[in-house]
Design an enzyme around this catalytic site. Sequence first.
Site, PDB file in Angstrom:
ATOM      1  N   GLY A   1       0.802  -1.205   0.000  1.00  0.00           N
ATOM      2  CA  GLY A   1       0.000   0.000   0.000  1.00  0.00           C
ATOM      3  C   GLY A   1       0.840   1.263   0.000  1.00  0.00           C
ATOM      4  O   GLY A   1       0.403   2.314  -0.467  1.00  0.00           O
TER       5      GLY A   1
ATOM      6  N   LYS B   1      12.933   2.801  -1.766  1.00  0.00           N
ATOM      7  CA  LYS B   1      11.497   2.710  -1.512  1.00  0.00           C
ATOM      8  C   LYS B   1      10.807   3.939  -2.085  1.00  0.00           C
ATOM      9  O   LYS B   1      11.168   5.071  -1.771  1.00  0.00           O
ATOM     10  CB  LYS B   1      11.241   2.616  -0.006  1.00  0.00           C
ATOM     11  CG  LYS B   1       9.775   2.497   0.367  1.00  0.00           C
ATOM     12  CD  LYS B   1       9.645   2.320   1.871  1.00  0.00           C
ATOM     13  CE  LYS B   1       8.197   2.181   2.290  1.00  0.00           C
ATOM     14  NZ  LYS B   1       8.067   1.992   3.749  1.00  0.00           N
TER      15      LYS B   1
ATOM     16  N   ASP C   1       5.251   1.058  13.359  1.00  0.00           N
ATOM     17  CA  ASP C   1       4.833   0.017  12.417  1.00  0.00           C
ATOM     18  C   ASP C   1       5.738  -1.203  12.521  1.00  0.00           C
ATOM     19  O   ASP C   1       6.226  -1.730  11.527  1.00  0.00           O
ATOM     20  CB  ASP C   1       4.849   0.562  10.992  1.00  0.00           C
ATOM     21  CG  ASP C   1       3.971  -0.260  10.039  1.00  0.00           C
ATOM     22  OD1 ASP C   1       3.099  -1.003  10.536  1.00  0.00           O
ATOM     23  OD2 ASP C   1       4.151  -0.149   8.815  1.00  0.00           O
TER      24      ASP C   1
END
Length: 573
Positions: A358, A377, A473
């Site tokens: 996502g 990334k 996270d």
Amino acid sequence: MVRLHRSLQFLLAFIVYSKPLVLAQETKQFIYNNGFTEANLILNGIAKIHSNGLLELTNTSHHQIGHAFFPLPVHYNTSLLNNSGLSSFSFSTNFVFAMVAELRADNGGHGIAFTVSPPAELKGAADTQYLGLFNTSTIGLSSNHLLAIELDTVENREVEDINNNHVGVDVNNLKSIQSAPASYFSENENKSLQLTSGNPMQVWIDYDGMEKLLNVALTPARSRKPEKPLLSTPTDLSLVFTDYMHVGFSSSTGSASSHHYILGWSFNRSGQAQSLDPSKLPQLPHGKKSGGLRIIFPLVIVIVLLITISATINIARKRYAEIREDWEQQYGPQRFSYKDLYKATKGFEDKELLGRGGFGMVCRGVLPTSKAEVAVKKVSHDSKQGMKEFVAEIASTGRLRHRNLVQLLGYCRRQGELFLVYDYMPNGSLDKFLFNDEEPNLNSVHGFQIIKGLPSGLLHLHEEWEQVVLHRDVKASNVLLDADLNGRIGDFGLSKFYDHGSTPQTTCVVGTLGYVAPELTRTGRPTTSSDVFAFGTFMLEVACGRRPMESQRPPEEAVLIDWVLECWNRGDS
């Protein structure tokens, strides 16, 4: 019989040691001022001598060791010294070194250690944070009989380093008995030096056996020896050294590495070492020259000319266009060009794809200049609001250094995209091993090896660094594995920073379903406890071999934590 036995002992000792005795007596001093081509040094690991005589201990290969020792031992009759009280136990050395970092001057390898050791080959030494001297089982042992003067460029809290740019005196250990930031005294002024600047520097080490005092000084290569040493350390080396010791250099690389060079070396066992002439030393590659000569960039001139005459430059500008604002200038060293990232990932082609989610995509890349492997990334951002604060946190994350954290090397912004550049982890993420049938399943030994260091990394984020870092996270897909299957916490895209003793100024609930602490959904305020909750969920995930949320299971088993708690209450194992 006793006399015969002692005679045999003496004969054996004479056979074994007579040659070193003679040789050591002939090599009380030496000097290499024109390179090491004819030196016949004992080289181990990836150490090598260039055609111009330059000694290279390590290059930009990761997790490697380089040793270089003088071929003959130095004779210290310690038994005579200890029994008679003689005080001629002295030596003097000076050498010129240079460290050229793989990516940036503040993000290099572990450094260099001048080493005095009984063996010339330090077998079993780890190829990471121990400078090629020790491993986890040998560090700190008195049986090492080892002295090292470390030029350390990585802050290792395990050995209580003062910073990532210091000089230290080590005896049988990497916990320095004395250390100081890299600097030198000139006209009563202390001037700082950056060890990984790529500029040649000179080190003087003098030990006075009568005073039992070790002095260490550091300067730029062409400067004179300072009158005031950087370190002056009382120590009795006659209690450390054995009769025969080898002198040389040691270095190792980890996930971030450097070219570690020795340009010249002088040593004297019984007096002052001869001075080196910097003008005669071999030149460095990578555009660096010994003696601090200024760097010439002919390629820059060529590029400027091409910009003015090439009709295709407009196309290139569109392809590599970036967002650059004035406030980003302070983060210059951590800003990568989009052009370099585009070339490194071959245009972000599918063959280089490591993962997709996502957040966007992650590609493997090889930086065109340094040839370092990185993970790039790509995430989306569609608003300038908060971008300045977000980039500031990225810059702060780039200064985090810990063996169980994936190093964030820098960033780039282009139109509606943000690129984060990390260390490349060749074994990917842990969830690939847990849930991908194509990969071999982890046994308990490998599982423990992977997770054993992760609490240390989380503790560093929460308590040991200069600010509190909330990861927000923590999960299996954000635990990455290096070449040796050591686990590292990665992906700091959602992290938040705040000062110790204060509270984070955010009420936005972020994270991954199944890992989010219950109180976070009510208060909206993340804490270190919410990170620990996510880490606990991750530990259950590894132990049980299933994801935190699995909707295809019966309702009472869908949520891993609820299911484990129910099993606990029932007494099920």
